[in-house]
Design an enzyme around this catalytic site. Sequence first.
Site, PDB file in Angstrom:
ATOM      1  N   LYS A  14       0.835  -1.217   0.000  1.00  0.00           N
ATOM      2  CA  LYS A  14       0.000   0.000   0.000  1.00  0.00           C
ATOM      3  C   LYS A  14       0.868   1.264   0.000  1.00  0.00           C
ATOM      4  CE  LYS A  14      -2.391  -1.012   3.788  1.00  0.00           C
ATOM      5  NZ  LYS A  14      -1.783  -2.306   4.193  1.00  0.00           N
ATOM      6  N   ARG A  89      -9.907   0.578   8.763  1.00  0.00           N
ATOM      7  CA  ARG A  89      -9.495  -0.788   9.114  1.00  0.00           C
ATOM      8  C   ARG A  89     -10.580  -1.541   9.862  1.00  0.00           C
ATOM      9  NH1 ARG A  89      -3.606   0.334   9.060  1.00  0.00           N
ATOM     10  NH2 ARG A  89      -2.403  -1.534   9.426  1.00  0.00           N
ATOM     11  N   ARG A 128      11.343  -5.828   4.817  1.00  0.00           N
ATOM     12  CA  ARG A 128      11.150  -4.399   5.114  1.00  0.00           C
ATOM     13  C   ARG A 128      11.724  -4.063   6.494  1.00  0.00           C
ATOM     14  NH1 ARG A 128       5.062  -2.135   4.966  1.00  0.00           N
ATOM     15  NH2 ARG A 128       4.911  -3.169   6.969  1.00  0.00           N
ATOM     16  N   ARG A 134      11.063  -0.221  11.830  1.00  0.00           N
ATOM     17  CA  ARG A 134       9.796  -0.423  12.535  1.00  0.00           C
ATOM     18  C   ARG A 134       9.882  -1.673  13.391  1.00  0.00           C
ATOM     19  NH1 ARG A 134       4.713   0.209   8.512  1.00  0.00           N
ATOM     20  NH2 ARG A 134       3.809  -0.939  10.259  1.00  0.00           N
ATOM     21  N   ARG A 146      -0.599  -9.051  13.523  1.00  0.00           N
ATOM     22  CA  ARG A 146      -1.127  -8.022  12.614  1.00  0.00           C
ATOM     23  C   ARG A 146      -1.903  -8.657  11.465  1.00  0.00           C
ATOM     24  NH1 ARG A 146       4.215  -5.271  11.260  1.00  0.00           N
ATOM     25  NH2 ARG A 146       3.082  -3.990   9.772  1.00  0.00           N
TER      26      ARG A 146
HETATM   27  P1  AMP Z   1       0.468   0.516   9.152  1.00  0.00           P
HETATM   28  O1  AMP Z   1       1.606   1.450   8.959  1.00  0.00           O
HETATM   29  O2  AMP Z   1      -0.735   0.877   8.328  1.00  0.00           O
HETATM   30  O3  AMP Z   1       0.872  -0.927   8.996  1.00  0.00           O
HETATM   31  O4  AMP Z   1       0.003   0.690  10.677  1.00  0.00           O
HETATM   32  C1  AMP Z   1       0.852   0.404  11.766  1.00  0.00           C
HETATM   33  C2  AMP Z   1       0.039   0.251  13.037  1.00  0.00           C
HETATM   34  O5  AMP Z   1      -0.647   1.476  13.333  1.00  0.00           O
HETATM   35  C3  AMP Z   1      -1.054  -0.804  12.991  1.00  0.00           C
HETATM   36  O6  AMP Z   1      -0.564  -2.101  13.279  1.00  0.00           O
HETATM   37  C4  AMP Z   1      -2.009  -0.298  14.067  1.00  0.00           C
HETATM   38  O7  AMP Z   1      -1.518  -0.572  15.367  1.00  0.00           O
HETATM   39  C5  AMP Z   1      -1.944   1.209  13.865  1.00  0.00           C
HETATM   40  N1  AMP Z   1      -2.948   1.672  12.884  1.00  0.00           N
HETATM   41  C6  AMP Z   1      -2.696   2.232  11.660  1.00  0.00           C
HETATM   42  N2  AMP Z   1      -3.836   2.531  11.032  1.00  0.00           N
HETATM   43  C7  AMP Z   1      -4.849   2.154  11.864  1.00  0.00           C
HETATM   44  C8  AMP Z   1      -6.264   2.185  11.769  1.00  0.00           C
HETATM   45  N3  AMP Z   1      -6.896   2.663  10.677  1.00  0.00           N
HETATM   46  N4  AMP Z   1      -6.978   1.690  12.814  1.00  0.00           N
HETATM   47  C9  AMP Z   1      -6.374   1.229  13.917  1.00  0.00           C
HETATM   48  N5  AMP Z   1      -5.035   1.147  14.062  1.00  0.00           N
HETATM   49  C10 AMP Z   1      -4.272   1.615  13.057  1.00  0.00           C
END
Ligand code: AMP
Length: 190
Positions: A14, A89, A128, A134, A146
């Site tokens: 993404k 999400r 990654r 991260r 996740r």
């Molecule tokens: P990402 O970078 O999109 O993989 O997000 C990293 C982490 O941020 C996720 O594992 C969640 O803990 C939190 N997070 C990001 N976007 C959301 C969302 N829309 N709803 C809830 N938690 C989120």
Amino acid sequence: MLNIVLFGPPGAGKGTQSEKIIAAYDLTHLSTGDLFRKHLGEGTELGLLAKKYMDQGHLVPDEVVIKMVEHKISSTTHSKGFIFDGFPRTTAQAEALDAMLQEHDMHISGMVALEVPQEILKERIKERGKTSGRSDDQDEEKVKTRIQVYVDETLPVANYYKNQGKLHQINGVGKIDEIFTQISSIIDSL
Ligand code: AMP
């Protein structure tokens, strides 16, 4: 106005595809994961709250995410539209997004869902993790959580958009440029 939800599991590509879409269509990137990491880097209260969930691979509570997105949408001016990356999400987030867009006389044009098998996701996230810094990419248990959270809580969001006739699924395995070509032809048809 072109408002796209770029959907898919962690590691689906993404972030990579968002960058290409933004460059080609001049859209505003709204990545909730990036916003939380920014808050975390700045040591804000919101960042510290989000960290507790992110560290476990769990979702940050809906009301916290929704408030942050509302703020970003309201404070963005002169935009040609948004690319929503990592949001919504949950179905509650999707409903809240529809409501807030409506308030600004906007709507979701379509959802592009990247489909990638779990084994490939795990490999990609591991790769990654070597450079992303991260912590949630570097721990196999967290990655598993996740992906499970995605299956249990996030997948229903695809149905939400399917019911509105807005779901466009594509294969997220292949060359980055070829995947982008497919995404572009969907966006051009919206
Ligand atoms: P990402 O970078 O999109 O993989 O997000 C990293 C982490 O941020 C996720 O594992 C969640 O803990 C939190 N997070 C990001 N976007 C959301 C969302 N829309 N709803 C809830 N938690 C989120």
